[in-house]
Design an enzyme around this catalytic site. Structure first.
Site, PDB file in Angstrom:
ATOM      1  N   SER B 147       0.989  -1.405   0.648  1.00  0.00           N
ATOM      2  CA  SER B 147       0.005  -0.152  -0.152  1.00  0.00           C
ATOM      3  C   SER B 147       0.677   1.018  -0.475  1.00  0.00           C
ATOM      4  CB  SER B 147      -0.761  -0.392   1.856  1.00  0.00           C
ATOM      5  OG  SER B 147      -0.227   0.381   2.282  1.00  0.00           O
ATOM      6  N   LYS B 185       0.046   4.712   6.834  1.00  0.00           N
ATOM      7  CA  LYS B 185      -0.386   6.004   5.693  1.00  0.00           C
ATOM      8  C   LYS B 185      -0.218   7.212   5.966  1.00  0.00           C
ATOM      9  CE  LYS B 185      -3.341   2.804   3.743  1.00  0.00           C
ATOM     10  NZ  LYS B 185      -4.555   1.990   4.385  1.00  0.00           N
TER      11      LYS B 185
END
Lengths: 226, 226
Positions: B147, B185
């Site tokens: 990711s 993130k």
DNA sequence: AACGTCATGCTGACGAAGAAGCAATTGGAT
DNA sequence: ATCCAATTGCTTCTTCGTCAGCATGACGTT
């Protein structure tokens, strides 16, 4: 383990280090051992380094450090006084030994960097021992440019290289092209030709004859600080 | 290891650091060593950095930090520990002291990993001291999934996290969502909402209310072994 | 005795690194 | 915009490390 001369020299270095914190120069050692030339010192130093008593930086003035002493000079030199850390970093046990090793950062590498640039030590980095092979020499380089960005190697990253002249297809290697420039690329061989491929579509793969390319080492680790 | 001048300068910096907590400027060092130009200081500083005694930020005023001290100045400074000799033969003498620290690897992280997974120590990794802030707690996590691939963070990489609850826009953070899952993130805030953005177009940015997201720490380093 | 090896000794040349200075420029802070 | 700090280029001089080449004496082997 040591010859008399080697022991004498080690003793002298140790004494000087204790007395004023600065290791002697070759000339000073020459005088101390009553020699008329530095080259003898040079060989003794080399021997001491080989036997693991001292550590040094090549081509640097007075860059000698004693790692250990033979029993006859009073045993080890390891930090006996492991001081209680002020403002302790917390989670890690301070007294434990650390599975790491310092490697020299030999400069920067990118597409087209002259080899000279990777011939001098810019500073040192610590790398986890788990990154290194049991045998083999390692060094580090700072990456310049984005030619390997799709391999997750960014500008400014430190790459850890293991010295070797062999590489499998697809390995990322430090390759010396035409004895001139060192680049970090993926290597593929086909017959007698060698392809060096960047991990960035903006750069095109370049092909060479086998004798034009010399593999200097293989990528074994990467360290990035934000 | 050091020449007299280098040692003098290191001593001066160390003293000043002890006395008023702020490293001296180049001009102050110039005066202290009785030089007429700062460029000499610059060179000495470079030598000290190369030898691993100090660490600094380029282009920042007074951004000097002492990593370790030579024995003659009283030995170690905080994060310094002894290194075991990792398979050390022949021409590769090992370092006696290493500017590194062991951090616990608290598990794995990816999109959607339950928080429980990052609550136990799986093993330890050594990281260079230069990666860590002087104060603050740090830990490490192993990255799972792709990711963050466009940020150069690959599957299997070890990320080093500094514990903090504050983060600037665009920082990569470990965020706890709904007290449930921890993800790595990029964070952006807009008004009262928080966006967590992956570095991979295959994953879409998710938005939350401020009270749903808690920042656990900020990405400060990355270590990859091939 | 002759030989090979090894540690050591010496000389001299060479180039690299350390140290210092001045000047100009870049970069951060306020 | 302005100040101060830091960085860089260039120059000069000194100090230092490296190396090739040759010599010697100790020791053990042949």
């Amino acid at each position: 383990m040591l010859t008399k001369k080697q022991l004498d020299l080690l003793d002298f270095i140790h004494t000087r280090l204790q007395k004023d914190g600065v290791p002697p120069s070759f000339d000073e050692m020459k005088v101390a051992l009553d020699l008329r030339s530095k080259s003898g010192i040079h060989r003794l130093i080399t021997a001491l380094e080989e036997r693991g008593f001292i550590r040094r930086l090549a081509h640097r003035a007075r860059a000698i450090e004693i790692i250990r002493l033979p029993d006859s000079l009073g045993g080890t030199v390891e930090d006996v006084a492991e001081a209680p850390t002020p403002a302790n970093q917390g989670t890690a046990p301070a007294a434990a030994t650390i599975a790491a090793m310092e490697l020299p950062v030999m400069g920067r590498i990118a597409a087209g960097v002259p080899i000279e640039a990777i011939n001098q030590i810019s500073h040192q980095v610590a790398v986890p021992a788990s990154m290194l092979s049991a045998q083999g020499q390692h060094f580090a380089l700072e990456v310049r440019g984005d030619s390997m960005i799709e391999a997750g190697i960014n500008d400014g990253d430190i790459v850890v290289i293991r010295e070797t002249s062999v590489a499998d297809d697809g390995d990322v290697v430090v390759a010396l092209v035409e004895g001139q420039e060192a680049t970090l690329k993926r290597i593929y061989r086909k017959g007698t030709s060698v392809a060096l491929e960047a991990a960035n579509p903006a750069y095109e793969t370049r092909r060479y004859r086998q004798d034009q390319v010399k593999v200097q080492g293989r990528l074994v680790g990467l360290i990035r600080t934000y």
